[in-house]
Design an enzyme around this catalytic site. Structure first.
Site, PDB file in Angstrom:
ATOM      1  N   LYS A 197      -1.914   9.663  -0.345  1.00  0.00           N
ATOM      2  CA  LYS A 197      -2.984  10.108   0.538  1.00  0.00           C
ATOM      3  C   LYS A 197      -2.440  10.873   1.741  1.00  0.00           C
ATOM      4  O   LYS A 197      -3.088  11.810   2.230  1.00  0.00           O
ATOM      5  CB  LYS A 197      -3.815   8.901   0.991  1.00  0.00           C
ATOM      6  CG  LYS A 197      -4.624   8.245  -0.120  1.00  0.00           C
ATOM      7  CD  LYS A 197      -5.676   9.185  -0.687  1.00  0.00           C
ATOM      8  CE  LYS A 197      -6.609   8.489  -1.652  1.00  0.00           C
ATOM      9  NZ  LYS A 197      -7.703   9.369  -2.138  1.00  0.00           N
ATOM     10  N   TYR A 218       0.817  -1.211   0.000  1.00  0.00           N
ATOM     11  CA  TYR A 218       0.000   0.000   0.000  1.00  0.00           C
ATOM     12  C   TYR A 218       0.854   1.267   0.000  1.00  0.00           C
ATOM     13  O   TYR A 218       0.332   2.368   0.167  1.00  0.00           O
ATOM     14  CB  TYR A 218      -0.913   0.033   1.239  1.00  0.00           C
ATOM     15  CG  TYR A 218      -2.033  -0.962   1.219  1.00  0.00           C
ATOM     16  CD1 TYR A 218      -3.232  -0.674   0.570  1.00  0.00           C
ATOM     17  CD2 TYR A 218      -1.908  -2.199   1.844  1.00  0.00           C
ATOM     18  CE1 TYR A 218      -4.271  -1.583   0.552  1.00  0.00           C
ATOM     19  CE2 TYR A 218      -2.941  -3.125   1.840  1.00  0.00           C
ATOM     20  CZ  TYR A 218      -4.116  -2.815   1.186  1.00  0.00           C
ATOM     21  OH  TYR A 218      -5.146  -3.718   1.170  1.00  0.00           O
ATOM     22  N   ALA A 248       2.603   3.216  -2.160  1.00  0.00           N
ATOM     23  CA  ALA A 248       2.357   4.323  -3.087  1.00  0.00           C
ATOM     24  C   ALA A 248       1.020   5.000  -2.788  1.00  0.00           C
ATOM     25  O   ALA A 248       0.906   6.231  -2.814  1.00  0.00           O
ATOM     26  CB  ALA A 248       2.394   3.820  -4.526  1.00  0.00           C
ATOM     27  N   TYR A 249       0.005   4.192  -2.509  1.00  0.00           N
ATOM     28  CA  TYR A 249      -1.329   4.697  -2.187  1.00  0.00           C
ATOM     29  C   TYR A 249      -1.287   5.531  -0.907  1.00  0.00           C
ATOM     30  O   TYR A 249      -1.774   6.673  -0.863  1.00  0.00           O
ATOM     31  CB  TYR A 249      -2.271   3.500  -2.032  1.00  0.00           C
ATOM     32  CG  TYR A 249      -3.683   3.800  -1.628  1.00  0.00           C
ATOM     33  CD1 TYR A 249      -4.457   4.727  -2.321  1.00  0.00           C
ATOM     34  CD2 TYR A 249      -4.275   3.115  -0.564  1.00  0.00           C
ATOM     35  CE1 TYR A 249      -5.775   4.977  -1.957  1.00  0.00           C
ATOM     36  CE2 TYR A 249      -5.585   3.352  -0.199  1.00  0.00           C
ATOM     37  CZ  TYR A 249      -6.332   4.285  -0.894  1.00  0.00           C
ATOM     38  OH  TYR A 249      -7.631   4.520  -0.527  1.00  0.00           O
ATOM     39  N   ALA A 250      -0.659   4.973   0.135  1.00  0.00           N
ATOM     40  CA  ALA A 250      -0.590   5.670   1.414  1.00  0.00           C
ATOM     41  C   ALA A 250       0.213   6.961   1.308  1.00  0.00           C
ATOM     42  O   ALA A 250      -0.135   7.972   1.926  1.00  0.00           O
ATOM     43  CB  ALA A 250       0.013   4.752   2.475  1.00  0.00           C
TER      44      ALA A 250
END
Length: 253
Positions: A160, A153, A155-157
């Protein structure tokens, strides 16, 4: 009368899922909704549902990754509805997976559609909100930012978390203009998550057990209604916060 009568909301990624749920909840309280997304058929479907709630709606095609087009889209919304009071940055298109397996381009994709796009929408909406005496911004982030194990996670985290910081900064800088900015970190049964739960029932059940309230949130009733509360007059003193809408699963310290 609704709590948002006379207000104009922009919701990105509103053609389905969480974005659609938020758009419908805002409409149920009287807000006019600019439905933003990449697929006109989906946008039109959301607009029809909004109109069934008795609110005005208009679709606007926009790939949020193309940030140069965003100021023009916001100006079109303001011209159509007379202003902008609420901005919900929901749209996101990014990559998941181990860091060493991820290309630079895939990593950057989430930043373009996440914090870069939100930044462009926020700046473009600011003068319209200020002209109307203030406004409210809600940016969607994720509990993956605070997972004890963010493996796959990352890149996503990271994207965000950048958006979360941007939200807090806007709250600090734009408060004197009457503009509030908050983040929400939702778990919701979007089409993608619903597909995953149906395809992987055993894993989905294990995931559900980690949620103290025992279920995955509904896009409109659990997420959309919370956004209505955050942008409404009853939460006028709330700004710079990250609100977890995940049934108690994550801890935001």
């Amino acid at each position: 009368m609704g709590s948002l009568d006379g207000q104009v909301a922009i919701v990105t990624g509103a053609g389905q899922g969480v974005g659609q749920g938020i758009a419908l909840a805002l409409a149920s309280e009287g807000a006019s909704v600019a439905v933003i997304g990449r697929t006109m058929a989906k946008l039109e479907a959301t607009c029809e549902l909004v109109r069934e709630r008795g609110a005005a709606a208009e679709p606007f095609l926009c790939d949020v990754s193309d940030t140069d087009t965003i100021p023009s889209v916001v100006d079109q919304v303001a011209a159509r509805f007379g202003g902008v009071d609420i901005l919900v940055n929901n749209a996101y298109s990014g990559a998941y997976g181990p860091l060493l397996a991820m290309s630079d381009r895939a990593f950057q994709k989430g930043f373009r559609s996440g914090p870069f796009a939100a930044f462009a929408f926020m700046k473009a909406c600011h003068p319209h909100m200020k002209r109307r005496g203030g406004g409210s911004i809600v940016n969607l982030v994720t509990s993956a930012m605070v997972r004890w194990d963010p493996a796959t996670y990352g890149a996503y985290a990271a994207a965000k978390q950048a958006l979360r910081s941007l939200t807090r900064t806007a709250a600090a800088e734009w408060g004197p203009d009457g503009i509030r900015a908050n983040s929400i970190a939702p778990h919701a049964l979007s089409p993608g998550l619903k597909w995953w739960t149906e395809t992987n029932p055993e894993e989905a059940e294990e995931f559900r057990r980690t949620i103290p309230l025992g279920y995955i949130g509904d896009c409109e009733q659990d997420i959309g209604r919370a956004v209505v509360a955050i942008v409404g007059p009853g939460m006028r003193y709330l700004t710079g916060a990250t609100v977890p809408l995940d049934g108690g699963q994550a801890f935001f310290g």
